[in-house]
Enzyme design. Structure first.
Site, PDB file in Angstrom:
ATOM      1  CD  GLN A 238      -2.654  23.898   1.989  1.00 23.65           C
ATOM      2  OE1 GLN A 238      -2.237  22.927   1.843  1.00 23.65           O
ATOM      3  NE2 GLN A 238      -3.953  24.523   1.859  1.00 23.65           N
ATOM      4  NE  ARG A 385     -10.162  21.053  -5.112  1.00 23.94           N
ATOM      5  CZ  ARG A 385      -9.441  21.293  -6.171  1.00 23.94           C
ATOM      6  NH1 ARG A 385      -8.602  20.577  -6.518  1.00 23.94           N
ATOM      7  NH2 ARG A 385      -9.907  22.355  -7.149  1.00 23.94           N
ATOM      8  CB  CYS A 386     -13.428  19.776   2.399  1.00 21.62           C
ATOM      9  SG  CYS A 386     -12.898  19.267   4.165  1.00 21.62           S
ATOM     10  CD  GLU A 761     -11.494  24.002   0.346  1.00 20.45           C
ATOM     11  OE1 GLU A 761     -12.474  24.541   0.914  1.00 20.45           O
ATOM     12  OE2 GLU A 761     -10.508  23.855   0.758  1.00 20.45           O
TER      13      GLU A 761
END
Ligand code: FES
Ligand code: FES
Lengths: 807, 163
Positions: A238, A385-386, A761
């Site tokens: 990522q 996802r945050c 997110e």
């Protein structure tokens, strides 16, 4: 319109497919035909395969490792152990959190699934055979998987390598299993406010350990070319540039001789931010063998050993007046980081942005303290996802608000509205030090309540409770409310860095002579559709149709340096860089246009896809004509060509927010739930591609559903992972997933060039408390205050049972 | 380990491969035939990323030995588009944003292709149930369901027009 009619203004805008357009994705033609190129699809001549011997024990001494039988397995070429890596100083590696982690077991193992030896073979079957043949003798040590027990005086010593070290990367350590204590806010003032308050609610809120579990696991292919000295590394990264820098620092190979490529990535959700032993071992194996080496973990390895998320025990105290005006918030977190502190957070934030835990509320005084603890569990603590613990923070405050509502005997929607930061308070300085950029919470909240007919739902719920008490139904109705505020787009270099690299991002644009373009960014899509949406930002900024702009990411040899994609930072940071680079192009184009039109620079203005002479719109030069002129005319005082680069250091974070409402039916006898309605209102500022936003919302809500209703990484007392396969680790199917209704308001970010805030997110951050609050709310009338997630059928049945509803 | 010859017809082409008896069909397709459309998400029959069509049935090719498929007719995502271009399902997934990272997509479309053959006019519930063997981590399924229902409607409309 005939061919001679010039296109209208609206037609020209539509033709660009710029911001605000639900442009279809350019990525999809490849993906729908099976022509994606993911890391496991990379195939190089002579490529070898690596596989790990992993520890079956959560805590044990490694007495001996015998590799002789493994080396005799046909196809096995090498077996690496810590002994082999030690001379290179690669048996340990630094973590993103300032700790260090064993690459291969060095004398002991600290969690089940830990990497012990790395077998290299000609194909994956031979590698697996080799793994089976390695003989490791262990001697078991006492295991601690509970962070509270880990801090007891006589707890087993986990990190012997830290013996005698009374301070770590984030200050003092007070116990051999203590990592850090991080504090924000004014504890004395907070204690005083709470001590003097009319009403106080106290609760322990546990956000359990879970895992991002993207459909594609982590992996890489390392290829060391001994002739030219270049290392090429394909991987599920990522943050490819950060991987290059880390690889250079660790290996001593100069950074220009390392090329990191993130090909298509099959979902990331934070799992693919960190650096894993598999990458280091594959690089070493390629250097040793002179051949490319592929390593792709299987699902069990993914769930057991690569980065987990959450595992926060959050003890809260919230105080208010009798009328429900909040006066103070105190939060203490016991954070279970596993065996090594490998959280992926900006360096100065060992608990990420947990200090956004005052949420959407105007809370005059607050305190947050976080104790990081070592246990015999896998390392990680990534932002699933945050944005860096924002989901923990949102879950904490949204549960505390519900508990306070119970304490006050007040409606939870009303309590929220009473305490929201008002529109006129922005920019708002929070008690824990953040400057919220913009928001209009009351408008969003009212819109949401109206959309679901909130009052009607409450009436239905009351009727249902009565019917239940009369024995006419066995189903209860829960109304789960959430108003969340996120903090994303890390972040300003002045306080955000990862391993010393400031968290800016970048975009480089080249306009070709015939008026099409290529742009490269420092981010990397894992499904967010960057190739589609970044082209839209540029289309609006420079007036070239999105369909004529190629977006490239993920190859460190060609893309400008960037910090990658996670924490919803692509739009806030790289999206801003794209807009700024686009504006540089436009500024030069203006000079060229003025020259061509024989007027002063200031006498032309930008109009969709062209510069026009002010007051004389029939005199214009299109961007296409300007691009051509940039390459074929000698323009005095202007360099040929049309290119620009922008590195964007955001002045502040962005603060997206949203209002979510979940309506849930619960069968008290089976614990089975049914989601009758889910309404999600998101405000992410300026909307670039509504179709893509909606898709992100659906996906994030489904991950939230999984987390709240069943997904967890569970351990038994001796450290066995009980949820190591997709049989036990809950991922919802199409059957269990409800239909979602999405909605929006638009409150642009005042400091972002295009006003966008990021959305990827939000649905996870807001979704988890919405689902969980629905479960709690269903049982509120029967006295439930707090019950820990995940709310699987058994646990919901248990709630009903403990409340005496089965009697 | 002794290898044996396995005959497969994949996407209309005949292949003979030499494989170990323990080799999984997904590995033969991906590694030996270079058909990297079907993916590996779990190797335990849970995720459906490896879904292919085998003798007229959707199967998870991670849980079939290649030798078991000897003589079989197989269709993978690479064989779904016709000479005239993309299959309606492929277009529909793009049109309705039925994919994000794309990792589940080959399995999804291959499965949906079979589903629509067995049930050309499904309800939303039929689709949700019929696709429950295929996991997606990105989309939340809503747009996948929409894509499949839209494709079914389009196929039915053009069939009716032809009749
Ligand atoms: S890889 Fe076959 S079902 Fe997951
Ligand atoms: S699109 Fe990513 S798993 Fe389905």
């Amino acid at each position: 319109m005939n061919d001679l009619t010039p296109p209208t203004h609206d037609e020209r805008v539509a033709n660009l497919k710029g911001m605000g357009h639900s442009r279809k994705r350019v990525e999809d033609a490849r993906f729908t035909q099976g022509k994606g190129n993911y890391v496991d699809d990379v195939k190089l001549p002579g490529m070898l395969f690596g596989d790990f011997v992993r520890s079956p024990y959560a805590h044990a001494r490694v007495v001996s490792i015998d590799t002789a039988a493994a080396m005799a397995v046909p196809g096995v070429l090498a077996v690496l152990t810590a002994k082999d890596l030690a001379p290179l100083n690669l048996h340990w590696m630094p973590t993103l959190a300032g700790d260090k982690q064993m690459v291969l077991a060095d004398g002991k193992v600290l969690f089940q699934g830990q990497e012990v030896a790395y077998v290299v073979a000609t194909d994956r079957y031979a590698a697996a055979d080799g793994v089976e043949a390695v003989v490791v003798e262990y001697s078991e040590l006492p295991v601690v998987t509970d962070p509270f027990k880990a801090l007891e005086p006589g707890a087993p010593v986990l990190r012997e390598d830290l013996a005698g070290q009374t301070s770590g990367a984030h200050g003092a350590r007070r116990h051999h299993n203590h990592i850090f204590k991080w504090e924000v806010g004014d504890e004395a003032a907070t204690d005083q406010a709470i001590g003097e308050a009319e009403v106080v609610a106290e609760e322990m809120v546990y956000y359990h350990r879970t895992h991002p579990c993207p459909l594609e696991t982590c992996g890489c292919v390392a290829s060391m070319d001994k002739i030219n000295g270049k290392l090429t590394l394909w991987g599920t990264f990522q943050a490819p540039h950060v991987v290059r820098t880390v690889a250079s620092l660790l290996s001593g190979i100069e950074e220009h001789n390392i090329r990191v490529i993130s090909p298509d990535i099959g979902g990331g959700f934070g799992n693919k931010v960190g650096v894993y032993p598999g990458y280091i071992c594959s690089i070493v194996a390629s250097i040793v063998t002179g051949k490319p080496v592929k390593w792709v973990e299987d699902r069990m390895e993914n769930l057991m050993a690569t980065a987990f998320a959450r595992d926060y025990w959050m003890k809260g105290k919230i105080s208010a007046t009798k009328e429900g005006k909040i006066t103070g918030l105190h939060c203490h977190v016991t954070a279970d980081h596993g065996a090594f502190d490998a959280c992926a957070d900006p360096t100065k934030f060992p608990a990420g942005f947990m200090s956004i835990c005052t949420g959407s509320y105007d809370i005059p005084v607050a305190y947050l303290g976080v104790d990081g603890v070592y246990t015999n569990k896998a390392p990680g603590g990534v932002s699933y996802r945050c944005s860096f613990r924002v989901t923990e923070a949102a879950y904490f405050i949204e549960r505390m608000i519900e508990v306070l509502a119970i304490e006050l005997n007040m409606d939870a929607a009303e309590l929220r509205a009473k305490n929201f930061i008002r529109k006129d308070q922005f920019p708002y300085q929070s008690a824990l030090g953040w400057e919220y950029d913009s928001g209009d919470y009351h408008t969003a909240w009212d819109k949401a309540l109206k959309a679901v007919d909130y009052d009607g739902l409450r009436r239905e719920q009351a009727t249902r409770v009565e019917a239940f008490k009369r024995g006419e139904t066995r189903k209860l109705l829960g109304i789960g409310l959430t108003h969340f505020t996120e903090i994303v787009g890390a972040g300003p270099i002045k306080n955000c860095d990862i391993l010393g690299m400031g968290m800016f991002d970048s975009c480089e644009i080249r306009i070709h002579p015939t008026g099409s373009a290529i742009a490269r960014l420092g981010t990397i899509s894992q499904g967010q559709g960057h190739a589609t949406t970044f082209a839209q930002i540029l289309a609006s900024e420079i007036g070239i149709p999105a369909d004529s702009i190629t977006i490239e990411e993920g190859d460190t040899d060609t893309a400008p340096y960037g910090l990658g994609t996670y924490g919803s930072r692509s739009t806030p940071v790289a999206g801003a860089a794209a807009a700024m680079a686009g504006r540089k192009i436009r500024a030069k184009a203006q000079m060229i246009a003025a020259y061509l039109l024989e007027v002063h620079d200031d006498d032309v203005e930008f109009d969709v896809d062209r510069f026009v002479v002010k007051g004389a719109p029939e005199r214009f030069k299109t961007m296409k004509a300007i691009a051509y002129a940039a390459y074929n005319q000698a323009i005095p005082g202007v360099e040929p060509g049309l290119e620009a680069v922008s590195y964007y250091d955001p002045p502040n974070m962005t603060y997206p927010f949203g209002a979510y409402i979940c309506v849930m039916e619960i069968d008290v006898d089976t614990g089975v739930h049914e989601i009758r309605q889910f309404y999600a209102l998101d405000d992410c500022g300026t909307r670039i591609n509504p179709m893509v936003i909606e898709g992100q919302v659906h996906g994030g809500l489904t991950e939230a559903l999984a987390i709240a209703m069943g997904q967890e990484i569970a351990y038994d007392e001796i450290g066995n992972v009980k949820t190591g396969t997709l049989m036990d680790f809950f991922l919802p199917t199409a059957w269990e997933t409800p239909h979602y209704t999405s909605d929006h308001t638009v409150t642009p970010s005042p400091h972002h060039p295009i006003g966008a805030k990021g959305v990827g997110e939000s649905p996870n951050v807001g979704g988890v408390p919405a689902f969980s609050n629905a479960v709690h709310d269903a049982f509120r009338a029967f006295g439930l205050r707090q019950s820990h997630m995940p709310h699987d059928h058994w646990r919901i049945w248990r709630i009903a049972h403990d409340l005496g509803l089965h009697d | 380990m002794t290898k044996s010859i396995i005959k497969l017809t994949v996407n209309g082409e005949n292949h003979e491969v030499l494989a170990e008896p323990r080799e999984l069909l997904i590995h033969v397709l991906r590694e030996r035939l270079n058909l990297t459309g079907p993916h590996i998400g779990c190797e335990t029959t849970h995720c459906g990323a490896c879904t292919v069509e085998l003798n007229g049935k959707s199967v998870k090719s991670c849980t079939v030995f290649a030798v078991q498929a000897n003589g079989a007719e197989i269709t993978t995502i690479e064989g779904i588009a016709g000479p005239a271009g993309l299959h309606v399902l492929q277009q529909s997934f793009r049109e309705h944003h039925g994919l994000q990272c794309g990792f589940c997509t080959p399995g999804m479309i291959t499965r949906a292709w079979r589903l629509l053959k067995e049930n050309p006019d499904p309800t939303e519930e039929d689709v949700r149930f019929g696709m429950a063997g295929n996991l997606c981590r990105c989309t939340g399924y809503q747009n996948i369901v929409k894509s499949i229902l839209a494709a079914a409607a389009e196929i039915n409309a053009s069939r009716e027009a032809a009749e």
